[in-house]
Design an enzyme around this catalytic site. Structure first.
Site, short mmCIF file in Angstrom:
data_model
loop_
_atom_site.label_atom_id
_atom_site.label_comp_id
_atom_site.label_asym_id
_atom_site.label_seq_id
_atom_site.Cartn_x
_atom_site.Cartn_y
_atom_site.Cartn_z
N THR A 19 77.98 60.75 31.30
CA THR A 19 79.00 60.98 30.28
C THR A 19 79.10 62.46 29.90
O THR A 19 79.96 62.82 29.09
CB THR A 19 78.65 60.19 29.01
N LYS A 31 72.68 68.59 26.20
CA LYS A 31 72.15 67.31 26.70
C LYS A 31 71.00 66.81 25.82
O LYS A 31 70.04 67.54 25.56
CB LYS A 31 71.68 67.45 28.14
N GLY A 32 71.11 65.59 25.36
CA GLY A 32 70.06 64.98 24.54
C GLY A 32 70.11 65.42 23.07
O GLY A 32 69.35 64.94 22.25
N ARG A 70 75.02 65.00 17.78
CA ARG A 70 76.41 65.49 17.64
C ARG A 70 76.47 66.74 16.75
O ARG A 70 77.04 67.77 17.13
CB ARG A 70 77.28 64.38 17.07
N SER A 73 72.91 58.80 21.29
CA SER A 73 74.35 58.65 21.08
C SER A 73 74.70 57.46 20.19
O SER A 73 74.28 56.33 20.43
CB SER A 73 75.06 58.47 22.42
N ASN A 95 77.52 56.35 20.19
CA ASN A 95 78.50 55.62 20.99
C ASN A 95 77.84 54.79 22.09
O ASN A 95 78.55 54.23 22.94
CB ASN A 95 79.47 56.61 21.64
N GLU A 153 64.34 59.95 31.44
CA GLU A 153 65.17 60.95 30.76
C GLU A 153 65.71 62.01 31.70
O GLU A 153 65.06 62.36 32.68
CB GLU A 153 64.30 61.68 29.73
#
Ligand code: BG6
Ligand code: MG
Length: 220
Positions: free
Chosen positions: A18, A46-47, A50, A119, A121, A172
């Site tokens: 994503t 990354k990781g 937000r 996330s 999401n 990961e």
């Protein structure tokens, strides 16, 4: 001797890629703010949560002091609305190579499967991939106080799966994620560059190299 009880997966960059959607959504917001933002910059996100991602972008544009906390939250919300729109196109074809078979083999072996994604999401992404049913427990990023590299999210998953951290394999793609797995006292599999993920116990260049047989052998 350790006894393998659970696999705990990161989502973005491990189960599906994503990062490009995050990039496109951040790029548009950065453009509106007059901040140059490249794919290379995107690697740093990354990781990262937000709001922390927004801070990195504002730092790139030397604009960290230009907004109040409330304005920053609105900016992050705007990026997310765009991201949510982009991930509507996700289908099971977007599952990264090797992952579906790995999940099936883990399940067949009676080993638990957890998700430790930063996330908010994650449920929507897993729904698009048609993988929601595969997980015995998914951490809720809204309830995690400390982001990776803090081990909180991995420990939360182990606790809810009722397994010991030392009996878990974490997978990961982000440096902060590998650090979180190690701090949780779990066995860490890194997906990506050996240089970046050197704290992992084993590193594979791509998810296509993952197999249940290989991973269980490495763990023992
Ligand atoms: C991580 C991604 O999985 O989730 C980050 O690697 C992202 O890039 C973070 O910022 C938070 O995601 P969301 O969907 O809650 O904004
Ligand atoms: Mg990731």
């Amino acid at each position: 001797m350790r006894k393998l009880e659970a696999f705990i997966f990161d989502l973005d960059g491990v189960i599906t890629d994503t990062a490009e959607y995050h990039y496109l959504a951040w790029k548009e917001l950065a453009g509106e703010l007059g901040i140059p933002f490249t794919r290379e910059d995107n690697e740093r996100l990354k990781g990262v949560s937000r709001l922390d991602s927004l801070e990195i972008i504002l730092e790139i544009g030397s604009k960290q002091q230009a907004f109040t906390q409330e304005e920053k939250e609105l900016l992050a919300k705007k990026k997310n609305t765009h991201y949510v729109d982009l991930i509507k196109q996700i289908t099971p074809d977007d599952i990264l190579p090797g992952i579906k078979t790995l999940l099936e083999d883990i399940k067949r072996a009676g080993i638990k499967i957890g998700l430790a994604s930063a996330s908010k999401n994650a449920p929507a992404v897993l729904k698009g991939l048609n993988l929601l049913e595969e997980f015995d427990y998914m951490a809720d990023a809204n309830l995690i106080a400390h982001g990776k590299p803090d081990p909180e999210i991995f420990l939360d998953v182990a606790e809810n799966l009722k397994v010991k951290p030392e009996n878990c394999i974490g997978i990961e793609d982000a440096k902060a994620g590998v650090q979180a797995i190690k701090r949780a006292n779990m066995f860490a599999i890194g997906i990506g560059s050996t240089n970046l993920l050197r704290e992992a116990d084993i590193i594979y260049a791509s998810t296509s190299e993952l197999s249940f047989e290989k991973l269980t052998k490495e763990f023992c």
